[in-house]
Design a protein around this motif. Structure first.
Motif, PDB file in Angstrom:
ATOM      1  N   CYS A  10     -18.744  21.441  59.545  1.00 59.34           N
ATOM      2  CA  CYS A  10     -18.816  21.602  60.991  1.00 59.34           C
ATOM      3  C   CYS A  10     -19.410  20.331  61.617  1.00 59.34           C
ATOM      4  O   CYS A  10     -20.446  19.844  61.163  1.00 59.34           O
ATOM      5  N   VAL A  12     -20.933  19.933  64.263  1.00 58.50           N
ATOM      6  CA  VAL A  12     -22.201  20.147  64.969  1.00 58.50           C
ATOM      7  C   VAL A  12     -23.354  20.416  64.000  1.00 58.50           C
ATOM      8  O   VAL A  12     -24.390  19.778  64.060  1.00 58.50           O
ATOM      9  N   CYS A  13     -23.166  21.369  63.066  1.00 55.89           N
ATOM     10  CA  CYS A  13     -24.309  21.768  62.229  1.00 55.89           C
ATOM     11  C   CYS A  13     -24.160  21.384  60.764  1.00 55.89           C
ATOM     12  O   CYS A  13     -25.099  21.516  59.984  1.00 55.89           O
ATOM     13  N   GLY A  26     -17.304  24.936  63.383  1.00 52.04           N
ATOM     14  CA  GLY A  26     -17.360  26.293  62.870  1.00 52.04           C
ATOM     15  C   GLY A  26     -17.499  27.318  63.992  1.00 52.04           C
ATOM     16  O   GLY A  26     -17.885  26.984  65.115  1.00 52.04           O
ATOM     17  N   CYS A  29     -20.680  27.498  66.066  1.00 53.14           N
ATOM     18  CA  CYS A  29     -21.008  26.391  66.969  1.00 53.14           C
ATOM     19  C   CYS A  29     -19.983  26.240  68.088  1.00 53.14           C
ATOM     20  O   CYS A  29     -20.127  25.375  68.954  1.00 53.14           O
TER      21      CYS A  29
HETATM   22 ZN    ZN Z   1     -21.628  24.585  63.072  1.00 54.29          ZN
END
Ligand code: ZN
Length: 159
Positions: A10, A12-13, A26, A29
């Motif tokens: 992902c 973002v995370c 994902g 997010c």
């Molecule tokens: Zn994520």
């Protein structure tokens, strides 16, 4: 979509994500990611203009149609209506205040379901604008950074 490479993590995370996440984000997010996407999209004036003009573009034709045969009694309405129609037709732009006035008049002319339908159209159109927008690599980095911030804030509020 844009030209960046999609990893299996992902954006973002960093969690491992499956192939069902074509934008590289994902499910967890997605919400913060699309919130950030909207902010970065609208930081460019012309794009914000198009995005926030959606409501006027959808409601104004209805406003004009519903009032075209009305004999206004108030002095304000008598002059406001033709001037706002003229401005809309010539410039395709209204101030926030002007639009507010138009919408408040229109509230008396359309029923709840019609209004809901029109708002749905606005929402779909805004979504379409964001969806078809292709951020540059730099903008994509900004979106990810902002989404990370949102995510951190959510976490802090949770604990
Ligand atoms: Zn994520």
């Amino acid at each position: 979509m844009a030209t960046y490479d999609l990893g299996r993590e992902c954006a973002v995370c960093g969690a491992i994500i499956g192939d069902m996440n074509p934008d590289g984000v994902g499910a967890e997010c997605r919400h913060v990611y699309y919130g950030a996407r909207k902010v970065i999209h609208n930081q460019v004036k012309e794009r914000a203009y198009k995005y926030y003009g959606t409501k006027a573009r959808i409601f104004m034709p209805v406003f004009i149609e519903k009032h075209k045969d009305v004999k206004f009694r108030s002095k304000f309405k008598k002059s406001f209506y033709p001037s706002v129609v003229k401005q809309w037709e010539e410039k395709g732009f209204l101030s926030k205040k002007q639009l507010e006035i138009c919408l408040s008049w229109l509230g008396y002319k359309i029923d709840y379901n019609t209004e809901k339908e029109l708002l749905g159209e606005v929402h779909n159109e805004e979504k379409k604008i964001l969806k078809t927008w292709q951020p540059t690599d730099d903008e994509r980095d900004q979106i990810v950074k902002l989404a990370e911030t949102y995510r951190r804030n959510l976490r802090e509020n949770d604990s």
